[in-house]
Write a protein that holds these residues in place. Structure first.
Motif, mmCIF file in Angstrom:
data_model
loop_
_atom_site.group_PDB
_atom_site.id
_atom_site.type_symbol
_atom_site.label_atom_id
_atom_site.label_comp_id
_atom_site.label_asym_id
_atom_site.label_seq_id
_atom_site.Cartn_x
_atom_site.Cartn_y
_atom_site.Cartn_z
ATOM 1 N N THR A 89 0.146 0.073 -2.721
ATOM 2 C CA THR A 89 0.526 0.393 -1.317
ATOM 3 C C THR A 89 1.625 1.509 -1.229
ATOM 4 O O THR A 89 2.274 1.876 -2.254
ATOM 5 C CB THR A 89 1.227 -0.854 -0.715
ATOM 6 O OG1 THR A 89 2.555 -1.221 -1.653
ATOM 7 C CG2 THR A 89 0.371 -1.977 -0.649
ATOM 8 N N GLY A 90 1.478 2.281 -0.190
ATOM 9 C CA GLY A 90 2.322 3.315 -0.031
ATOM 10 C C GLY A 90 1.606 4.585 -0.179
ATOM 11 O O GLY A 90 0.380 4.700 -0.242
ATOM 12 N N THR A 104 -1.575 14.624 -1.653
ATOM 13 C CA THR A 104 -1.189 12.991 -1.454
ATOM 14 C C THR A 104 -2.187 12.169 -2.030
ATOM 15 O O THR A 104 -3.414 12.141 -1.481
ATOM 16 C CB THR A 104 -1.145 12.987 0.051
ATOM 17 O OG1 THR A 104 0.100 13.864 0.737
ATOM 18 C CG2 THR A 104 -0.528 11.563 0.429
ATOM 19 N N MET A 105 -1.710 11.223 -2.579
ATOM 20 C CA MET A 105 -2.247 10.034 -3.269
ATOM 21 C C MET A 105 -1.900 9.007 -2.061
ATOM 22 O O MET A 105 -0.870 8.735 -2.053
ATOM 23 C CB MET A 105 -1.764 9.738 -4.470
ATOM 24 C CG MET A 105 -2.395 10.651 -5.598
ATOM 25 S SD MET A 105 -1.201 10.221 -7.134
ATOM 26 C CE MET A 105 -1.730 8.401 -7.218
ATOM 27 N N ARG A 106 -2.922 8.173 -1.555
ATOM 28 C CA ARG A 106 -2.830 7.051 -0.481
ATOM 29 C C ARG A 106 -3.089 5.736 -1.233
ATOM 30 O O ARG A 106 -3.757 5.560 -2.333
ATOM 31 C CB ARG A 106 -3.271 7.418 0.534
ATOM 32 C CG ARG A 106 -2.949 8.655 1.264
ATOM 33 C CD ARG A 106 -3.533 9.141 2.665
ATOM 34 N NE ARG A 106 -3.019 10.070 3.251
ATOM 35 C CZ ARG A 106 -3.616 11.403 3.039
ATOM 36 N NH1 ARG A 106 -4.440 11.534 2.118
ATOM 37 N NH2 ARG A 106 -3.080 12.577 3.715
ATOM 38 N N GLN A 107 -2.827 4.731 -0.410
ATOM 39 C CA GLN A 107 -3.163 3.388 -0.836
ATOM 40 C C GLN A 107 -4.574 3.444 -1.548
ATOM 41 O O GLN A 107 -5.476 3.871 -0.612
ATOM 42 C CB GLN A 107 -3.290 2.280 0.069
ATOM 43 C CG GLN A 107 -3.262 1.091 -0.134
ATOM 44 C CD GLN A 107 -2.977 0.108 1.090
ATOM 45 O OE1 GLN A 107 -2.080 0.354 1.979
ATOM 46 N NE2 GLN A 107 -3.503 -1.036 1.169
ATOM 47 N N GLY A 108 -4.853 2.705 -2.483
ATOM 48 C CA GLY A 108 -6.000 2.653 -3.280
ATOM 49 C C GLY A 108 -6.619 3.734 -4.065
ATOM 50 O O GLY A 108 -7.556 3.781 -4.490
ATOM 51 N N GLU A 109 -5.827 4.900 -4.272
ATOM 52 C CA GLU A 109 -6.246 6.080 -4.897
ATOM 53 C C GLU A 109 -5.419 6.299 -6.193
ATOM 54 O O GLU A 109 -4.500 5.494 -6.253
ATOM 55 C CB GLU A 109 -5.913 7.118 -3.985
ATOM 56 C CG GLU A 109 -6.766 7.225 -2.974
ATOM 57 C CD GLU A 109 -6.828 8.675 -2.080
ATOM 58 O OE1 GLU A 109 -7.690 8.958 -1.385
ATOM 59 O OE2 GLU A 109 -5.732 9.037 -1.977
ATOM 60 N N GLU A 122 7.245 12.980 -4.157
ATOM 61 C CA GLU A 122 7.936 12.433 -3.304
ATOM 62 C C GLU A 122 7.120 11.307 -2.577
ATOM 63 O O GLU A 122 6.093 11.430 -2.146
ATOM 64 C CB GLU A 122 8.573 13.418 -2.233
ATOM 65 C CG GLU A 122 9.333 12.620 -1.330
ATOM 66 C CD GLU A 122 10.244 13.838 -0.357
ATOM 67 O OE1 GLU A 122 10.682 13.400 0.635
ATOM 68 O OE2 GLU A 122 10.363 14.949 -1.153
ATOM 69 N N GLY A 123 7.646 10.109 -2.725
ATOM 70 C CA GLY A 123 6.682 8.899 -2.366
ATOM 71 C C GLY A 123 7.633 8.016 -1.416
ATOM 72 O O GLY A 123 8.782 8.067 -1.048
ATOM 73 N N THR A 124 6.829 7.286 -0.439
ATOM 74 C CA THR A 124 7.379 6.321 0.425
ATOM 75 C C THR A 124 7.742 5.201 -0.570
ATOM 76 O O THR A 124 7.452 5.255 -1.685
ATOM 77 C CB THR A 124 6.305 5.672 1.376
ATOM 78 O OG1 THR A 124 5.378 5.188 0.662
ATOM 79 C CG2 THR A 124 5.682 6.955 2.275
ATOM 80 N N ALA A 125 8.079 3.987 0.160
ATOM 81 C CA ALA A 125 8.233 2.907 -0.807
ATOM 82 C C ALA A 125 6.838 2.563 -1.197
ATOM 83 O O ALA A 125 5.890 2.647 -0.494
ATOM 84 C CB ALA A 125 8.437 1.597 0.178
ATOM 85 N N LEU A 126 6.907 2.308 -2.731
ATOM 86 C CA LEU A 126 5.675 1.997 -3.362
ATOM 87 C C LEU A 126 5.641 0.974 -4.205
ATOM 88 O O LEU A 126 6.417 0.287 -4.618
ATOM 89 C CB LEU A 126 5.556 3.207 -4.560
ATOM 90 C CG LEU A 126 5.435 4.640 -4.052
ATOM 91 C CD1 LEU A 126 5.267 5.591 -5.361
ATOM 92 C CD2 LEU A 126 3.901 4.749 -3.337
ATOM 93 N N HIS A 268 -9.902 -3.511 0.111
ATOM 94 C CA HIS A 268 -9.898 -3.557 -1.119
ATOM 95 C C HIS A 268 -8.754 -3.900 -1.718
ATOM 96 O O HIS A 268 -8.376 -4.894 -2.483
ATOM 97 C CB HIS A 268 -10.827 -2.809 -1.703
ATOM 98 C CG HIS A 268 -11.002 -3.129 -3.421
ATOM 99 N ND1 HIS A 268 -10.328 -3.070 -4.214
ATOM 100 C CD2 HIS A 268 -12.234 -3.438 -4.070
ATOM 101 C CE1 HIS A 268 -10.698 -3.513 -5.439
ATOM 102 N NE2 HIS A 268 -11.862 -3.526 -5.279
ATOM 103 N N ALA A 269 -7.602 -2.992 -1.394
ATOM 104 C CA ALA A 269 -6.410 -3.110 -2.017
ATOM 105 C C ALA A 269 -5.680 -4.270 -1.502
ATOM 106 O O ALA A 269 -4.786 -4.959 -2.208
ATOM 107 C CB ALA A 269 -5.531 -1.600 -1.599
ATOM 108 N N ARG A 270 -5.657 -4.461 -0.423
ATOM 109 C CA ARG A 270 -4.940 -5.693 0.430
ATOM 110 C C ARG A 270 -5.638 -6.970 -0.106
ATOM 111 O O ARG A 270 -4.618 -8.011 -0.508
ATOM 112 C CB ARG A 270 -5.008 -5.682 1.802
ATOM 113 C CG ARG A 270 -4.405 -4.475 2.523
ATOM 114 C CD ARG A 270 -4.425 -4.615 4.090
ATOM 115 N NE ARG A 270 -3.673 -5.928 4.552
ATOM 116 C CZ ARG A 270 -3.720 -6.200 5.805
ATOM 117 N NH1 ARG A 270 -4.062 -5.465 6.734
ATOM 118 N NH2 ARG A 270 -3.070 -7.156 6.220
#
Length: 336
Positions: A89-90, A104-109, A122-126, A268-270
């Protein structure tokens, strides 16, 4: 009786709120780290790590941060590893010396990085899983992973992501006698995946990611659950023509195909994250009103059913390290 693979556990909640970020940061000598975003409130971080010979597997949850590894730092510490990072997530935006334009890498990548080379993230909460593998492990497998900042996508990327999710889930059931085999299995898979990338694939990927494509991908991720997410809405929001969007996503099978792919990856990630939700509910949340249609689309993309994708939560870890601040340096020393 065989011993389980020990897990090193670090949790900032064990420290005063005002000291948490500094304590977490002080244990990481490989990067310069600052808080990102508004940095309001106490910093939170929870990390579980398993050492398997030439590989360390970590499951990390932490707040927004900016991490910098310079060429001078890489030369000074001599760390020679490949890191594979999977974002549960993140999102993480990163730049390298080869490609200064942010990606950018996003959720599931997931992506692979080389510790011998500079990197800024630099990331969001991960919530992420990281495998850090000594290069010598690849050399024993007869492969030289000369790659940095490569996003592993497509069917190969999904295969590695599924492996990592299952890997972390099963580690508590494995023993120290299994460690070498587990490490070899992942190195073999990763060598196959990276070797299967077409020649010049990294350069082709970089050249195909235009500013419009990046803006469009960000818009899609921000509106995945909207029932109004389509090319007409994107065209208006991004102030561009439909034909430009068609060209930007030509190598992804089109805009609609990309939206469906990202929705399925997010579902899938969730499911893998063990959220307490009904499969039908989360499918409808992302625009699949028909359970049968969703199940067919999910199985077509991933090769198995949504029910099989659901993984249970991790059990409570065993705390084996009294000095939690030394955790990260312990990993580095084990892999030198």
């Amino acid at each position: 009786m065989s011993s389980p693979i020990p897990v090193l556990h670090f949790d900032t909640s064990n420290f005063p709120e005002t000291d948490r970020f500094d304590i977490w940061r002080s244990g990481i000598a490989t990067h310069q780290i600052t808080r990102a975003g508004s940095a309001d409130g106490p910093f939170e971080a929870v990390v579980d790590a398993w050492t398997l010979g030439d590989m360390v597997v970590t499951h990390s949850r932490f707040g927004p941060v900016r991490m910098v590894r310079t060429a001078e730092m890489a030369q000074a510490d001599g760390l020679d590893m490949i890191q594979v990072v999977f974002v549960k997530t993140g999102a993480v935006t990163f730049t390298t010396e080869v490609e200064p334009s942010p990606r950018t890498m996003r959720q599931g990548e997931l992506a692979a990085f080389d510790t011998r080379r500079p990197l800024v993230t630099e990331g969001t909460a991960l919530d992420c899983i990281t495998c850090t593998v000594a290069r010598r492990a690849f050399e024993r497998a007869g492969y030289d992973p000369s790659t940095h900042g490569v996003i592993i996508d497509g069917a190969w990327g999904r295969l590695v992501a599924d492996f990592l999710l299952s890997f972390v889930q099963q580690l508590e059931e494995m023993t120290v006698q299994d460690a070498a085999s587990l490490s070899s299995a992942f190195v073999g898979l990763l060598a196959t995946v990276l070797g299967a990338r077409p020649a010049g694939g990294e350069a082709a990927s970089r050249s195909s990611v235009t500013s419009l494509r990046e803006r469009a991908e960000a818009y899609i991720d921000q509106n995945l659950s909207s029932d109004r997410l389509d090319i007409a809405a994107m065209s208006r929001a991004l102030a561009t023509s439909k034909s430009n969007l068609y060209r930007a996503f030509a190598n992804a099978g089109g805009v609609t195909a990309y939206i469906r792919k990202r929705r399925l990856e997010t579902i899938h990630a969730r499911l893998n994250a063990g959220e307490a939700l009904a499969i039908g509910d989360v499918a409808r949340e992302y625009g699949f009103p028909s359970a049968a249609h969703f199940s067919r689309a999910f199985r077509k993309q991933f090769g198995f059913s949504p029910r099989r994708a659901r993984l249970g939560g991790l059990s409570d870890p065993v705390v084996v390290a009294d000095d939690e601040v030394a955790l990260f340096r312990h990993w580095e020393e084990r892999l030198r």
